[in-house]
Design a protein around this motif. Sequence first.
Motif, PDB file in Angstrom:
ATOM      1  N   LYS A  27       0.993  -1.120  -0.083  1.00 24.84           N
ATOM      2  CA  LYS A  27      -0.352  -0.265  -0.549  1.00 24.84           C
ATOM      3  C   LYS A  27       0.940   1.144   0.291  1.00 24.84           C
ATOM      4  O   LYS A  27       0.534   2.214  -0.659  1.00 24.84           O
ATOM      5  CB  LYS A  27      -0.809  -0.252   1.242  1.00 24.84           C
ATOM      6  N   SER A  28       1.377   1.122   1.087  1.00 20.62           N
ATOM      7  CA  SER A  28       2.802   2.526   1.222  1.00 20.62           C
ATOM      8  C   SER A  28       3.415   2.596  -0.263  1.00 20.62           C
ATOM      9  O   SER A  28       3.194   3.813  -0.800  1.00 20.62           O
ATOM     10  CB  SER A  28       3.721   2.378   2.459  1.00 20.62           C
ATOM     11  N   SER A  29       4.261   2.160  -0.461  1.00 18.41           N
ATOM     12  CA  SER A  29       5.204   1.704  -1.040  1.00 18.41           C
ATOM     13  C   SER A  29       4.724   2.170  -2.855  1.00 18.41           C
ATOM     14  O   SER A  29       5.110   3.313  -3.491  1.00 18.41           O
ATOM     15  CB  SER A  29       6.616   0.823  -1.315  1.00 18.41           C
ATOM     16  N   VAL A  30       3.779   1.397  -3.215  1.00 18.02           N
ATOM     17  CA  VAL A  30       2.698   1.993  -4.598  1.00 18.02           C
ATOM     18  C   VAL A  30       2.278   2.952  -4.336  1.00 18.02           C
ATOM     19  O   VAL A  30       2.271   3.638  -5.651  1.00 18.02           O
ATOM     20  CB  VAL A  30       1.748   0.764  -4.671  1.00 18.02           C
ATOM     21  N   SER A  31       1.399   3.400  -3.251  1.00 21.25           N
ATOM     22  CA  SER A  31       0.435   4.848  -3.501  1.00 21.25           C
ATOM     23  C   SER A  31       2.188   5.656  -3.703  1.00 21.25           C
ATOM     24  O   SER A  31       1.610   6.678  -4.500  1.00 21.25           O
ATOM     25  CB  SER A  31      -0.412   4.660  -2.197  1.00 21.25           C
ATOM     26  N   LYS A  32       2.601   5.347  -2.918  1.00 22.61           N
ATOM     27  CA  LYS A  32       3.714   6.931  -3.175  1.00 22.61           C
ATOM     28  C   LYS A  32       4.661   6.917  -4.309  1.00 22.61           C
ATOM     29  O   LYS A  32       4.328   8.146  -4.554  1.00 22.61           O
ATOM     30  CB  LYS A  32       4.582   5.923  -1.901  1.00 22.61           C
TER      31      LYS A  32
END
Length: 237
Positions: A27-32
């Motif tokens: 979630k966090s790496s892909v969303s960023k």
Amino acid sequence: MTEPLTKPSADAPVLVVAIDGPAGSGKSSVSKAAATRLGFGFLDTGAAYRALAWHALEHGSDTSDATAVLEVFGDFDYAISLDPADRWVRVGGTDVTAAIREPRVTDAVSGVARVPAVRQAVNDLFRRLVASSGLRGVVVEGRDITTVVYPDAPVRILLTAAPEVRAARRSAELTSQDAAAVAASLHKRDAADSTVVDFLSAAPGVEVVDSTHLDFEQTVDAVLHVVDSTMGARDGR
Ligand SMILES: Nc1ncnc2c1ncn2[C@@H]1O[C@H](COP(=O)(O)OP(=O)(O)OP(=O)(O)O)[C@@H](O)[C@H]1O
Ligand SMILES: Nc1ccn([C@@H]2O[C@H](COP(=O)(O)O)[C@@H](O)[C@H]2O)c(=O)n1
């Protein structure tokens, strides 16, 4: 590369891309990465719960005791950057960006996240942060963004991957920790968190992106494809 999104007028609402998923789903790496490519802001909502867990631990509070959590929530002074190129999290002026990723915080966070008054207050904060951001769009990721925080967001995605793949990716990141312990902690957190909100199945209208057999860039592309096709359909493209 997705087509550029139409820029709304100055008084148009901020375009929200809502992304949920279990621990280690990316979630966090892909969303960023997706936010960077879209020219959007990025809001990691889990950081608020982690920062509150950190704050409670600093006070020596029992994070499994709702009354103790609410007591420290009273002076929880939280700030977060929405800039994907300059991520920081602060509590009372202290930079806790790295500290909130420590295992002691990760293991404590589900306790503070299960307190309903905390959830309501941080969800209100998330909506205020996004609405006042002045940004064209924000990618907001967490566990209940597609269902509770922004159930009407124009783009809603559930990002998943097989449990063993998520555990392996997280373990590759945390090389100093025992792989079996990392996997056990991740699954234990999912089990605790999923008693509070459902992020294991997609709510009606939520698109699933399963990254089990995708590499990182393919996953970002898959998310951007959903954004592009959803917005294209909305704009009649
Ligand atoms: N498709 C992919 N292929 C390979 N590695 C990936 C992929 N997606 C994410 N990763 C990696 O998996 C790890 C976990 O990703 P990330 O921290 O973004 O997950 P998360 O869902 O935000 O986790 P948490 O909820 O625990 O904070 C990171 O090292 C990230 O680079
Ligand atoms: N919308 C959310 C986001 C997070 N949580 C809780 O915070 C923990 C940490 O989240 P990460 O995304 O940084 O792993 C998570 O384990 C949940 O307990 C939440 O409840 N709702």
